[in-house]
Design an enzyme around this catalytic site. Sequence first.
Site, PDB file in Angstrom:
ATOM      1  N   THR A 100      29.460 -77.556  79.181  1.00 58.01           N
ATOM      2  CA  THR A 100      29.130 -77.905  80.445  1.00 58.01           C
ATOM      3  C   THR A 100      30.897 -76.925  81.036  1.00 58.01           C
ATOM      4  O   THR A 100      31.273 -76.509  80.578  1.00 58.01           O
ATOM      5  CB  THR A 100      29.075 -78.638  80.961  1.00 58.01           C
ATOM      6  OG1 THR A 100      30.460 -79.795  81.484  1.00 58.01           O
ATOM      7  CG2 THR A 100      27.427 -79.572  81.106  1.00 58.01           C
ATOM      8  N   ARG A 133      20.600 -81.087  89.310  1.00 62.74           N
ATOM      9  CA  ARG A 133      19.439 -82.306  88.452  1.00 62.74           C
ATOM     10  C   ARG A 133      18.348 -81.845  87.233  1.00 62.74           C
ATOM     11  O   ARG A 133      17.501 -81.310  89.209  1.00 62.74           O
ATOM     12  CB  ARG A 133      19.863 -83.418  88.291  1.00 62.74           C
ATOM     13  CG  ARG A 133      19.648 -83.998  86.330  1.00 62.74           C
ATOM     14  CD  ARG A 133      20.830 -83.613  85.475  1.00 62.74           C
ATOM     15  NE  ARG A 133      20.286 -84.288  84.372  1.00 62.74           N
ATOM     16  CZ  ARG A 133      21.440 -84.094  82.994  1.00 62.74           C
ATOM     17  NH1 ARG A 133      22.117 -83.041  83.206  1.00 62.74           N
ATOM     18  NH2 ARG A 133      21.437 -84.931  82.615  1.00 62.74           N
ATOM     19  N   GLY A 159      32.262 -81.663  79.571  1.00 64.66           N
ATOM     20  CA  GLY A 159      32.532 -82.989  77.826  1.00 64.66           C
ATOM     21  C   GLY A 159      31.288 -83.965  77.661  1.00 64.66           C
ATOM     22  O   GLY A 159      31.642 -85.011  76.940  1.00 64.66           O
ATOM     23  N   SER A 162      22.605 -88.095  83.662  1.00 56.91           N
ATOM     24  CA  SER A 162      24.172 -86.752  82.924  1.00 56.91           C
ATOM     25  C   SER A 162      25.500 -88.086  83.138  1.00 56.91           C
ATOM     26  O   SER A 162      25.465 -88.820  83.639  1.00 56.91           O
ATOM     27  CB  SER A 162      24.125 -85.913  84.635  1.00 56.91           C
ATOM     28  OG  SER A 162      25.374 -84.901  84.404  1.00 56.91           O
ATOM     29  N   SER A 163      26.943 -87.634  82.788  1.00 54.70           N
ATOM     30  CA  SER A 163      27.924 -87.987  83.040  1.00 54.70           C
ATOM     31  C   SER A 163      28.889 -86.923  84.295  1.00 54.70           C
ATOM     32  O   SER A 163      29.990 -87.311  83.987  1.00 54.70           O
ATOM     33  CB  SER A 163      28.938 -88.252  81.457  1.00 54.70           C
ATOM     34  OG  SER A 163      28.184 -89.138  80.895  1.00 54.70           O
TER      35      SER A 163
END
Length: 620
Positions: free
Chosen positions: A425, A123, A513, A492-493
Amino acid sequence: MSRPAQRPSPSRALRRTALAAAVTAALAVPTAVPAAAAAPPGHRPPPRQPVATGYGGAVSTVDPDASRAALEILERGGNAMDAAVAAGAALGVTEPYVSAIGGGGYMTYYDARTRKVSALDGREFGPASMKEDYFIDPATGRPLAFADAVTSGLSVGVPGTLAQWDLALRRFGTRKLSTLLQPAIGVAEHGFVVDQEFRDQTAVNADRFRDIVPTRKLFLPGGELPAVGSVFRNPDLANTYRQIAKHGIGWLYQGQLGKEIVRTVTDPPVDPKAARKVRPGVLTTGDLAAYKALSKQPTHVAYRGYDVYGEPPSSSGGSTVGEALNILGNFRLDPRDPVTALHYYLEASKLAYADRGAYVGDPGQVKVPLDELLSQGFARERACLIKPDQAATAPVGPGSPDGAYQPCVPPGTQTRVLAAEGPQTTHLVVADKWGNVASYTVTIEQFGGSALTVPGRGFLLNNELTDFSFAPSAPGGLPDPNLPGPHKRPRSSISPTIVLQDGRPRLALGTPGGSTIITTVLQILVNRIDLGMDLPTALAAPRATQRNTPQDFAEQAFIDRYGTGLAARGHRLEVFPGPPAGVIGAAAGLEFLRPGLVQAVAEPVRRGGGSAMVVRPARP
């Protein structure tokens, strides 16, 4: 995206060049050609198929060239990590608006030798001078408009992709990065055939791209959108990859490329005639030198005889998927009653998202109660809030993961608005003949990232810092764990997930998504484990997402199939607004059907469909 939901692009089958020829000529010096030119006769992509079953290794990505790059590495004796890096590099060429060395990502990896799952955090983080008021406009004292923050140097975090590749290969790889970049170099030089999807993604960004000189030059050749059927070449990126192969990742983090990135961020190459205000960032070469990719323990929950591993914070993927599964473990989900099962899925998602917003951030700078969020006691306390016949009014408040759990507690009252998080993404999965498995999501955040292309280098820079909250909570509210901070990673997811059964890999999956990533991964797991679908059906099934919002957003096919039954329980279903409108995610997955036999699965329709391949196909 203006494309109708779940309708494949007519020209998608024309996309991409034959990778084998590209790799053979990977080191050839290119002639001077425009970025997009007419496709010559016979210029055709590798075949595209959503499901492939066989032996010796498997891969699923959104793109045939990326899948072929990974497959070639597997065929030449490389392992899953080698193949994942090669595919990621190829996606930087063919999917430049979502995947690039100007971004970052997360990965989970099963090592067959140790029989352990690891998590690798690539990240991006913010500059050392970043403070909580980073996105507050000093002229107004109010947060910047999201659109103004995205197209700016302020949005660019230190890219993590190269550092993550380096860490991943040092820990688990068997090939050098210089070797793994060769397939992508070939594709960048020889080009891929533009399809409607690529043209649409360019069109979404055209106004931004025209204002940034090197971005316009690369992605709007001649000032126009690339024509469907033309060949898009990126010799600048081919040369950039060559220089990385020669000099190593230090060329970015301590060298010339890093200086060029900093110059692009702090003095954006904006057309002097542009009316757009593109704010400069404050990134320094010291920030790049300070960056490290991180190796972490993955999250883990047990669910109905499976061990589910995910990405730990700074991603909220593993904790939120894991908490929701723990909540669902308190209920019997019957495949003969899918409406009830989906009601529980939506309600568990609602509760887990409330806790995500309250407690998850960068654990290097905020205290994340991860063990308690994933505890069975906390899950039981949250599960008792779910009514079997009535949806809770959202937003719901977070729980108290404090270790002192009661059979049931009143719902909380404090929550916060769902933060903006770009849905663009891309995900890939790879398994090799030894049983190693990589589940890898890479991103630059929005389609087109910050819109800033490093001049002469052929890649876009991310806008990941807009994943931070722009403003503190209201006085008296819960503290926000996702406020900006120096060298802090935004939440983040991203949810690269690996599922073991009896200590061996069974499933691997993930999806793009944005904040819908978590629910897409969760729904596929529920479809596969609870509702008895095989993986191709589980992945293709219509989707809904509940992220602690008043509405349940869904694809139209989901509403058509389940809307009446869920509405009777108080769910408000609306078509997912996108982008792209009406389409949630673009997943990739694989399943070990028996020892050695792997099924790779890609999207059959969403975003034009994906590409699944195996080394040796099983006989029909």
